[in-house]
Design a protein around this motif. Structure first.
Motif, short mmCIF file in Angstrom:
data_model
loop_
_atom_site.label_atom_id
_atom_site.label_comp_id
_atom_site.label_asym_id
_atom_site.label_seq_id
_atom_site.Cartn_x
_atom_site.Cartn_y
_atom_site.Cartn_z
N ARG A 1 40.87 -32.83 47.16
CA ARG A 1 41.23 -31.41 47.06
C ARG A 1 40.13 -30.53 47.63
O ARG A 1 38.96 -30.86 47.59
CB ARG A 1 41.38 -31.03 45.59
N GLU A 2 40.54 -29.38 48.15
CA GLU A 2 39.57 -28.41 48.65
C GLU A 2 39.02 -27.62 47.47
O GLU A 2 39.76 -27.17 46.60
CB GLU A 2 40.22 -27.46 49.65
N THR A 3 37.71 -27.46 47.40
CA THR A 3 37.08 -26.69 46.35
C THR A 3 37.29 -25.20 46.61
O THR A 3 37.11 -24.74 47.73
CB THR A 3 35.56 -26.99 46.32
N PRO A 4 37.67 -24.42 45.58
CA PRO A 4 37.82 -22.98 45.78
C PRO A 4 36.50 -22.39 46.27
O PRO A 4 35.43 -22.79 45.81
CB PRO A 4 38.16 -22.44 44.39
N HIS A 5 36.57 -21.47 47.20
CA HIS A 5 35.34 -20.89 47.73
C HIS A 5 35.59 -19.49 48.29
O HIS A 5 36.72 -19.11 48.52
CB HIS A 5 34.76 -21.78 48.83
N LEU A 6 34.51 -18.75 48.44
CA LEU A 6 34.55 -17.44 49.08
C LEU A 6 33.66 -17.51 50.30
O LEU A 6 32.58 -18.08 50.26
CB LEU A 6 34.00 -16.35 48.14
N ALA B 1 31.14 -4.91 37.53
CA ALA B 1 29.75 -5.33 37.78
C ALA B 1 29.56 -5.88 39.20
O ALA B 1 28.45 -5.87 39.71
CB ALA B 1 29.33 -6.39 36.76
N HIS B 2 30.63 -6.37 39.82
CA HIS B 2 30.54 -6.97 41.15
C HIS B 2 31.65 -6.41 42.04
O HIS B 2 32.76 -6.95 42.06
CB HIS B 2 30.64 -8.50 41.06
N PRO B 3 31.36 -5.34 42.79
CA PRO B 3 32.40 -4.70 43.60
C PRO B 3 32.85 -5.55 44.79
O PRO B 3 33.89 -5.30 45.36
CB PRO B 3 31.73 -3.42 44.09
N GLY B 4 32.09 -6.58 45.15
CA GLY B 4 32.47 -7.45 46.26
C GLY B 4 33.43 -8.53 45.79
O GLY B 4 33.92 -8.51 44.66
N PRO B 5 33.68 -9.52 46.64
CA PRO B 5 34.57 -10.62 46.27
C PRO B 5 34.01 -11.38 45.07
O PRO B 5 32.81 -11.58 44.96
CB PRO B 5 34.60 -11.50 47.50
N ALA B 6 34.89 -11.81 44.17
CA ALA B 6 34.48 -12.58 43.00
C ALA B 6 35.48 -13.70 42.74
O ALA B 6 36.68 -13.52 42.91
CB ALA B 6 34.37 -11.68 41.78
N LEU B 7 34.95 -14.84 42.33
CA LEU B 7 35.78 -15.99 41.98
C LEU B 7 35.35 -16.46 40.60
O LEU B 7 34.18 -16.80 40.40
CB LEU B 7 35.60 -17.13 43.00
N LEU B 8 36.25 -16.42 39.64
CA LEU B 8 36.00 -16.98 38.32
C LEU B 8 36.74 -18.31 38.27
O LEU B 8 37.98 -18.35 38.38
CB LEU B 8 36.51 -16.04 37.22
N HIS B 9 35.99 -19.39 38.16
CA HIS B 9 36.57 -20.74 38.27
C HIS B 9 36.37 -21.49 36.96
O HIS B 9 35.23 -21.69 36.52
CB HIS B 9 35.90 -21.48 39.43
N ARG B 10 37.46 -21.89 36.33
CA ARG B 10 37.38 -22.65 35.09
C ARG B 10 37.19 -24.13 35.40
O ARG B 10 37.87 -24.69 36.25
CB ARG B 10 38.65 -22.48 34.26
N VAL B 11 36.26 -24.74 34.66
CA VAL B 11 35.99 -26.17 34.80
C VAL B 11 36.29 -26.85 33.46
O VAL B 11 35.85 -26.38 32.41
CB VAL B 11 34.51 -26.41 35.19
N ASP B 12 37.02 -27.93 33.52
CA ASP B 12 37.30 -28.70 32.31
C ASP B 12 35.99 -29.33 31.83
O ASP B 12 35.37 -30.10 32.56
CB ASP B 12 38.33 -29.79 32.63
N PRO B 13 35.54 -29.02 30.61
CA PRO B 13 34.24 -29.53 30.15
C PRO B 13 34.19 -31.04 30.00
O PRO B 13 33.11 -31.63 29.98
CB PRO B 13 34.04 -28.84 28.79
N THR B 14 35.34 -31.69 29.93
CA THR B 14 35.34 -33.15 29.84
C THR B 14 35.21 -33.82 31.20
O THR B 14 35.01 -35.02 31.27
CB THR B 14 36.61 -33.67 29.13
N LYS B 15 35.36 -33.02 32.28
CA LYS B 15 35.33 -33.60 33.62
C LYS B 15 34.20 -33.07 34.49
O LYS B 15 33.92 -33.62 35.54
CB LYS B 15 36.65 -33.35 34.33
N ASP B 16 33.54 -32.00 34.11
CA ASP B 16 32.48 -31.40 34.91
C ASP B 16 32.99 -30.98 36.28
O ASP B 16 34.18 -30.87 36.51
CB ASP B 16 31.28 -32.34 35.08
N LEU B 17 32.03 -30.75 37.20
CA LEU B 17 32.38 -30.43 38.60
C LEU B 17 32.46 -31.74 39.37
O LEU B 17 31.47 -32.41 39.58
CB LEU B 17 31.31 -29.54 39.22
N GLN B 18 33.65 -32.11 39.75
CA GLN B 18 33.85 -33.32 40.53
C GLN B 18 35.09 -33.18 41.38
O GLN B 18 35.84 -32.23 41.23
CB GLN B 18 33.94 -34.55 39.62
N ASP B 19 35.28 -34.11 42.28
CA ASP B 19 36.45 -34.06 43.16
C ASP B 19 37.72 -34.26 42.40
O ASP B 19 37.84 -34.88 41.44
CB ASP B 19 36.35 -35.14 44.25
#
Length: 63
Positions: A2-7, A45-63
């Motif tokens: 999967r592609e990771t969400p990004h700005l 607080a952040h007038p520019g682009p913002a991404l709020l990304h939820r991560v499942d705490p049981t899986k961390d950041l992974q593919d």
């Protein structure tokens, strides 16, 4: 995979270009709990682009 969400970052300044009065860098918030209050805080607080990304705490950041 999967592609990771990004700005995309703002383009670099070239030549004699002056920076804007206020830089608005992309902002990324990675958390296991993202709610309404988080969105309400980030918006002003952040007038520019913002991404709020939820991560499942049981899986961390992974593919």
């Amino acid at each position: 995979m999967r592609e990771t969400p990004h700005l995309a970052a703002p383009p670099p300044l070239r030549g004699n270009a002056s920076p804007p009065d206020r830089l608005t860098w992309p902002f990324v918030w990675v958390d296991d709990e993202i709610g309404t209050m988080d969105h309400l805080w980030v918006a002003p607080a952040h007038p520019g682009p913002a991404l709020l990304h939820r991560v499942d705490p049981t899986k961390d950041l992974q593919d």
